[in-house]
Scaffold this motif. Structure first.
Motif, PDB file in Angstrom:
ATOM      1  N   UNK A 195       0.824  -1.209   0.000  1.00 40.06           N
ATOM      2  CA  UNK A 195       0.000   0.000   0.000  1.00 40.06           C
ATOM      3  C   UNK A 195       0.862   1.264   0.000  1.00 40.06           C
ATOM      4  N   UNK A 196       0.289   2.337  -0.562  1.00 37.86           N
ATOM      5  CA  UNK A 196       0.924   3.652  -0.514  1.00 37.86           C
ATOM      6  C   UNK A 196       0.120   4.512   0.450  1.00 37.86           C
ATOM      7  N   UNK A 197       0.730   4.901   1.557  1.00 36.87           N
ATOM      8  CA  UNK A 197       0.015   5.615   2.616  1.00 36.87           C
ATOM      9  C   UNK A 197       0.616   6.999   2.808  1.00 36.87           C
ATOM     10  N   UNK A 198      -0.231   7.977   3.123  1.00 40.63           N
ATOM     11  CA  UNK A 198       0.261   9.319   3.438  1.00 40.63           C
ATOM     12  C   UNK A 198      -0.727  10.005   4.377  1.00 40.63           C
ATOM     13  N   UNK A 199      -0.270  10.979   5.156  1.00 40.07           N
ATOM     14  CA  UNK A 199      -1.149  11.615   6.145  1.00 40.07           C
ATOM     15  C   UNK A 199      -2.167  12.539   5.487  1.00 40.07           C
ATOM     16  N   UNK A 200      -3.219  12.814   6.218  1.00 41.46           N
ATOM     17  CA  UNK A 200      -4.151  13.856   5.829  1.00 41.46           C
ATOM     18  C   UNK A 200      -4.009  15.029   6.804  1.00 41.46           C
ATOM     19  N   UNK A 201      -3.749  16.208   6.240  1.00 38.91           N
ATOM     20  CA  UNK A 201      -3.481  17.407   7.048  1.00 38.91           C
ATOM     21  C   UNK A 201      -4.528  18.481   6.782  1.00 38.91           C
ATOM     22  N   UNK A 202      -5.759  18.045   6.521  1.00 37.89           N
ATOM     23  CA  UNK A 202      -6.814  18.968   6.117  1.00 37.89           C
ATOM     24  C   UNK A 202      -7.094  20.028   7.186  1.00 37.89           C
ATOM     25  N   UNK A 203      -7.629  21.197   6.763  1.00 31.26           N
ATOM     26  CA  UNK A 203      -7.978  22.239   7.732  1.00 31.26           C
ATOM     27  C   UNK A 203      -9.063  21.736   8.688  1.00 31.26           C
ATOM     28  N   UNK A 204      -9.132  22.303   9.918  1.00 32.98           N
ATOM     29  CA  UNK A 204      -8.354  23.449  10.366  1.00 32.98           C
ATOM     30  C   UNK A 204      -7.552  23.120  11.623  1.00 32.98           C
ATOM     31  N   UNK A 205      -7.504  21.875  12.022  1.00 36.40           N
ATOM     32  CA  UNK A 205      -6.897  21.555  13.316  1.00 36.40           C
ATOM     33  C   UNK A 205      -5.678  20.653  13.204  1.00 36.40           C
ATOM     34  N   UNK A 206      -5.096  20.525  12.005  1.00 36.92           N
ATOM     35  CA  UNK A 206      -3.882  19.734  11.881  1.00 36.92           C
ATOM     36  C   UNK A 206      -2.802  20.279  12.804  1.00 36.92           C
ATOM     37  N   UNK A 207      -2.145  19.364  13.519  1.00 41.10           N
ATOM     38  CA  UNK A 207      -1.048  19.724  14.420  1.00 41.10           C
ATOM     39  C   UNK A 207      -0.060  18.558  14.416  1.00 41.10           C
ATOM     40  N   UNK A 208       1.135  18.756  13.883  1.00 43.17           N
ATOM     41  CA  UNK A 208       2.016  17.610  13.615  1.00 43.17           C
ATOM     42  C   UNK A 208       2.467  16.834  14.843  1.00 43.17           C
ATOM     43  N   UNK A 209       2.825  17.498  15.922  1.00 40.83           N
ATOM     44  CA  UNK A 209       3.340  16.752  17.075  1.00 40.83           C
ATOM     45  C   UNK A 209       2.264  15.896  17.738  1.00 40.83           C
ATOM     46  N   UNK A 210       1.052  16.431  18.005  1.00 38.79           N
ATOM     47  CA  UNK A 210      -0.002  15.545  18.508  1.00 38.79           C
ATOM     48  C   UNK A 210      -0.337  14.409  17.549  1.00 38.79           C
ATOM     49  N   UNK A 211      -0.296  14.681  16.239  1.00 28.58           N
ATOM     50  CA  UNK A 211      -0.596  13.612  15.290  1.00 28.58           C
ATOM     51  C   UNK A 211       0.442  12.496  15.394  1.00 28.58           C
ATOM     52  N   UNK A 212       1.692  12.847  15.485  1.00 27.76           N
ATOM     53  CA  UNK A 212       2.724  11.815  15.597  1.00 27.76           C
ATOM     54  C   UNK A 212       2.585  11.036  16.904  1.00 27.76           C
TER      55      UNK A 212
END
Length: 320
Positions: A195-212
């Motif tokens: 599979x080819x996987x990638x994150x979704x960073x759609x508006x408006x609450x994307x926050x990289x550190x909590x996501x990780x």
């Protein structure tokens, strides 16, 4: 498989294509425990007849559906909640505490979509958003457990994509229903490399550190599979999760580079172009041979939404 939009998976879980925009874009799931059922994510209000049709086809009385469980309130996941709850008299809505008010009074959700897409597109894609009576809504905190017949579901607060997002761990399947926390993985993009996987960073609450942190938390449970809304069941998620963590960092670096180099009025276009180049290059390295037009059909919307979400994150970070 019973008809085109339905696929029975193992462990008494059925994947339902929501029919939103195109095939294999968004899924929801019917899960069974003994003689009780739950629907995890709902698609839009246009998906409700598909779900009800499946119940009727399989001889499942609507009163047997005990829970409706959107992972978060974005409309591709929760737009059909109100309509489905109207049709399921015994169901309780289980939802993240930050999302409950938007299901009880969805007017702000609706107004936001209307402002972006207009009435015609809203009607075509979402049809309507129907409120849920507050008495039928139950919020679940991090670590809450519920019984669905003879199976146990564990709810995990997983911010990063949205602050009102939870994931659901199902011990029976050693699986997790991940909503958008574990990214996007469209079947046509798979190659012999997997599979080819990638994150979704759609508006408006994307926050990289909590996501990780949320992704790492899911991986720490050592699931054997994840059930993605976008799209379907994916097995052996450890390596995919590691890739997601890397790509979140790459997206952040890409956004920061554009912020440094582009004029303010050109940033969104520059970021969209950079996002496209990054994902297309990754797909080619992954062995994907689909032509560029087909790739844009499959991920063009995600490229735009991811770029917009990163723009909002940059602005929020600057505002401080």
């Amino acid at each position: 498989m019973t008809f085109q939009t339905i696929e029975d998976l193992d462990h008494q879980i059925t994947r339902i294509d929501t029919g939103m925009m195109r095939d294999e874009l968004a899924a929801c799931y019917l899960i069974q425990g003994a003689d009780e059922f739950a629907v995890i994510d709902t698609g839009t209000n246009r998906t409700v007849p598909v779900i009800l049709g499946l119940l009727e086809q399989r001889g499942i009385d609507r009163s047997q559906v005990r829970y409706v469980i959107p992972t978060h309130v974005h409309l591709d996941h929760a737009g059909g909640v109100g309509g489905l709850m109207q049709a399921l008299p015994e169901a309780t809505l289980l939802i993240h505490p930050r999302g409950a008010r938007h299901m009880i009074d969805p007017s702000k959700l609706k107004d936001g979509v209307l402002a972006v897409y207009g009435e015609k597109t809203f009607a075509e894609v979402y049809e309507d958003i129907i409120p849920v009576p507050e008495a039928r809504v139950r919020t679940l905190d991090d670590g809450a457990e519920i019984q669905l017949g003879d199976r146990r579901l564990l709810f995990l607060d997983t911010p990063g994509h949205a602050r009102h997002h939870f994931c659901i761990h199902d011990a029976r399947s050693s699986g997790i229903f991940t909503g958008d926390t574990f990214g996007l993985c469209y079947p046509p993009l798979a190659t012999e490399k997997g599979p080819f996987i990638f994150p979704t960073t759609t508006p408006v609450q994307f926050d990289p550190e909590p996501l990780k942190r949320s992704i790492r938390r899911l991986l720490a449970l050592e699931p054997e599979r994840v059930y993605l809304t976008h799209y379907g069941m994916v097995e052996n998620p450890q390596s995919l999760g590691k890739r997601l963590l890397t790509v979140v960092d790459d997206f952040v670096a890409l956004a920061e580079a554009v912020e440094e180099q582009a004029a303010p009025d050109q940033m969104e276009d520059a970021l969209t172009a950079a996002m496209k180049d990054y994902l297309f290059r990754g797909l080619r390295e992954h062995g994907c041979h689909l032509d560029d037009d087909r790739l844009m059909t499959l991920i063009g919307m995600d490229i735009r939404l991811n770029s917009q979400g990163l723009m909002v994150w940059l602005q929020q970070r600057s505002a401080g």
